[in-house]
Design a protein around this motif. Structure first.
Motif, mmCIF file in Angstrom:
data_model
loop_
_atom_site.group_PDB
_atom_site.id
_atom_site.type_symbol
_atom_site.label_atom_id
_atom_site.label_comp_id
_atom_site.label_asym_id
_atom_site.label_seq_id
_atom_site.Cartn_x
_atom_site.Cartn_y
_atom_site.Cartn_z
ATOM 1 N N THR A 26 0.769 -1.437 -0.177
ATOM 2 C CA THR A 26 -0.150 0.086 -0.039
ATOM 3 C C THR A 26 1.081 1.146 0.142
ATOM 4 O OG1 THR A 26 -1.714 -1.180 1.435
ATOM 5 C CG2 THR A 26 -1.807 1.165 1.324
ATOM 6 N N LEU A 27 0.662 1.904 -1.090
ATOM 7 C CA LEU A 27 1.274 3.392 -1.138
ATOM 8 C C LEU A 27 0.466 4.414 -0.934
ATOM 9 C CD1 LEU A 27 3.413 2.611 -4.467
ATOM 10 C CD2 LEU A 27 4.268 2.315 -2.047
ATOM 11 N N THR A 28 0.763 5.563 -0.958
ATOM 12 C CA THR A 28 0.207 6.815 -0.357
ATOM 13 C C THR A 28 -1.204 6.908 -1.654
ATOM 14 O OG1 THR A 28 1.918 8.116 0.432
ATOM 15 C CG2 THR A 28 0.094 9.072 -0.270
ATOM 16 N N ARG A 29 -0.737 6.695 -2.880
ATOM 17 C CA ARG A 29 -1.905 6.765 -3.874
ATOM 18 C C ARG A 29 -2.034 5.648 -4.627
ATOM 19 N NH1 ARG A 29 1.400 11.683 -4.588
ATOM 20 N NH2 ARG A 29 2.268 10.694 -6.374
ATOM 21 N N GLN A 30 -1.301 4.560 -4.343
ATOM 22 C CA GLN A 30 -1.593 3.120 -5.240
ATOM 23 C C GLN A 30 -1.415 2.058 -4.232
ATOM 24 O OE1 GLN A 30 1.779 2.952 -7.956
ATOM 25 N NE2 GLN A 30 1.118 5.013 -9.079
ATOM 26 N N TYR A 31 -2.045 1.047 -4.878
ATOM 27 C CA TYR A 31 -2.014 -0.418 -4.185
ATOM 28 C C TYR A 31 -1.153 -1.215 -5.201
ATOM 29 C CZ TYR A 31 -6.124 0.420 -1.211
ATOM 30 O OH TYR A 31 -7.201 0.909 -0.340
ATOM 31 N N HIS A 32 -0.362 -1.959 -4.706
ATOM 32 C CA HIS A 32 0.197 -3.171 -5.652
ATOM 33 C C HIS A 32 0.217 -4.649 -5.211
ATOM 34 C CE1 HIS A 32 3.298 0.075 -7.319
ATOM 35 N NE2 HIS A 32 2.271 0.645 -7.026
ATOM 36 N N ILE A 33 -0.513 -5.162 -6.043
ATOM 37 C CA ILE A 33 -0.972 -6.526 -5.669
ATOM 38 C C ILE A 33 0.080 -7.372 -6.354
ATOM 39 C CG2 ILE A 33 -2.767 -8.216 -5.650
ATOM 40 C CD1 ILE A 33 -4.773 -6.122 -5.645
ATOM 41 N N ILE A 34 0.586 -8.464 -5.817
ATOM 42 C CA ILE A 34 1.591 -9.499 -6.167
ATOM 43 C C ILE A 34 0.783 -10.945 -6.028
ATOM 44 C CG2 ILE A 34 3.849 -10.430 -6.172
ATOM 45 C CD1 ILE A 34 4.659 -7.634 -5.095
ATOM 46 N N MET A 35 0.642 -11.552 -7.165
ATOM 47 C CA MET A 35 -0.125 -12.751 -6.676
ATOM 48 C C MET A 35 0.675 -13.887 -7.721
ATOM 49 S SD MET A 35 -3.947 -13.926 -7.391
ATOM 50 C CE MET A 35 -4.719 -12.586 -5.995
ATOM 51 N N PRO A 36 1.379 -14.912 -6.825
ATOM 52 C CA PRO A 36 1.992 -16.110 -7.659
ATOM 53 C C PRO A 36 0.853 -16.919 -7.971
ATOM 54 C CG PRO A 36 2.902 -15.576 -5.222
ATOM 55 C CD PRO A 36 1.573 -14.800 -5.360
ATOM 56 N N LEU A 37 1.386 -17.625 -9.375
ATOM 57 C CA LEU A 37 0.465 -18.440 -9.843
ATOM 58 C C LEU A 37 0.639 -19.722 -9.323
ATOM 59 C CD1 LEU A 37 1.081 -17.720 -13.788
ATOM 60 C CD2 LEU A 37 -0.627 -16.646 -12.271
ATOM 61 N N THR A 38 -0.259 -20.465 -8.939
ATOM 62 C CA THR A 38 -0.368 -21.775 -8.213
ATOM 63 C C THR A 38 -0.219 -22.999 -9.173
ATOM 64 O OG1 THR A 38 -2.669 -21.540 -7.813
ATOM 65 C CG2 THR A 38 -1.308 -20.697 -6.012
ATOM 66 N N GLY A 39 -0.208 -24.050 -8.724
ATOM 67 C CA GLY A 39 -0.377 -25.384 -9.282
ATOM 68 C C GLY A 39 0.516 -25.453 -10.435
ATOM 69 N N ARG A 40 0.166 -26.475 -11.216
ATOM 70 C CA ARG A 40 1.262 -26.748 -12.510
ATOM 71 C C ARG A 40 1.571 -25.750 -13.515
ATOM 72 N NH1 ARG A 40 0.030 -30.583 -16.359
ATOM 73 N NH2 ARG A 40 -1.993 -29.877 -16.340
ATOM 74 N N LYS A 41 0.571 -24.855 -13.460
ATOM 75 C CA LYS A 41 0.588 -23.888 -14.415
ATOM 76 C C LYS A 41 1.672 -22.738 -13.926
ATOM 77 C CE LYS A 41 -3.459 -21.285 -13.128
ATOM 78 N NZ LYS A 41 -4.762 -21.743 -12.662
ATOM 79 N N GLY A 42 1.725 -22.635 -12.537
ATOM 80 C CA GLY A 42 2.438 -21.612 -11.905
ATOM 81 C C GLY A 42 3.813 -21.579 -12.408
ATOM 82 N N GLY A 43 4.572 -22.403 -12.298
ATOM 83 C CA GLY A 43 6.082 -22.382 -12.984
ATOM 84 C C GLY A 43 6.757 -21.184 -12.733
ATOM 85 N N GLY A 44 6.916 -20.882 -11.259
ATOM 86 C CA GLY A 44 7.646 -19.606 -10.897
ATOM 87 C C GLY A 44 7.165 -18.246 -11.470
#
Length: 123
Positions: A75-93
């Motif tokens: 959470t920044l002053t004027r922005q949200y930054h969301i990081i979402m790792p991919l899960t399962g087999r398709k995630g691959g890092g």
């Protein structure tokens, strides 16, 4: 199943979206980006957020937690930054990265819609 380009378009359709990326956290390289601006360089954000993901994964491992990361919110002053790792087999890092304008975004709805993108993406 949605490809990277369609997934990025779906991410940018979320209210308040400023920029979106699909990132390989083993290399820090964005596989695809959409949006951004002079103030939000998605290549720089992708590389920098790779360090956030790696650090959190390292910490989870050191704590011997049997947990995965659902998402990381910055959470920044004027922005949200969301990081979402991919899960399962398709995630691959890989992880999804979405920057939102705090005044225009509904955080709960954005997280819900981003999860739907994560579940549908095929890389």
């Amino acid at each position: 199943m949605a490809g990277i380009d369609l997934s990025l378009k779906e991410m940018m359709a979320i209210d308040g979206a400023l920029g979106a990326a699909v990132v390989d956290y083993s290399s820090g390289m964005a596989l695809g980006t959409l949006g951004g601006s002079k103030e939000l360089d998605l290549a720089v954000a992708s590389a920098g957020n790779t360090e956030v993901v790696r650090g959190k994964m390292r910490t989870i491992e050191q704590l011997n937690l049997k947990e995965g990361i659902d998402d990381i919110l910055i959470t920044l002053t004027r922005q949200y930054h969301i990081i979402m790792p991919l899960t399962g087999r398709k995630g691959g890092g890989l992880f999804l990265y979405l920057a939102l304008d705090r005044e225009r975004a509904n955080l709960a709805l954005a997280r819900h819609r981003l999860k739907a993108v994560e579940e549908a993406i095929a890389v």
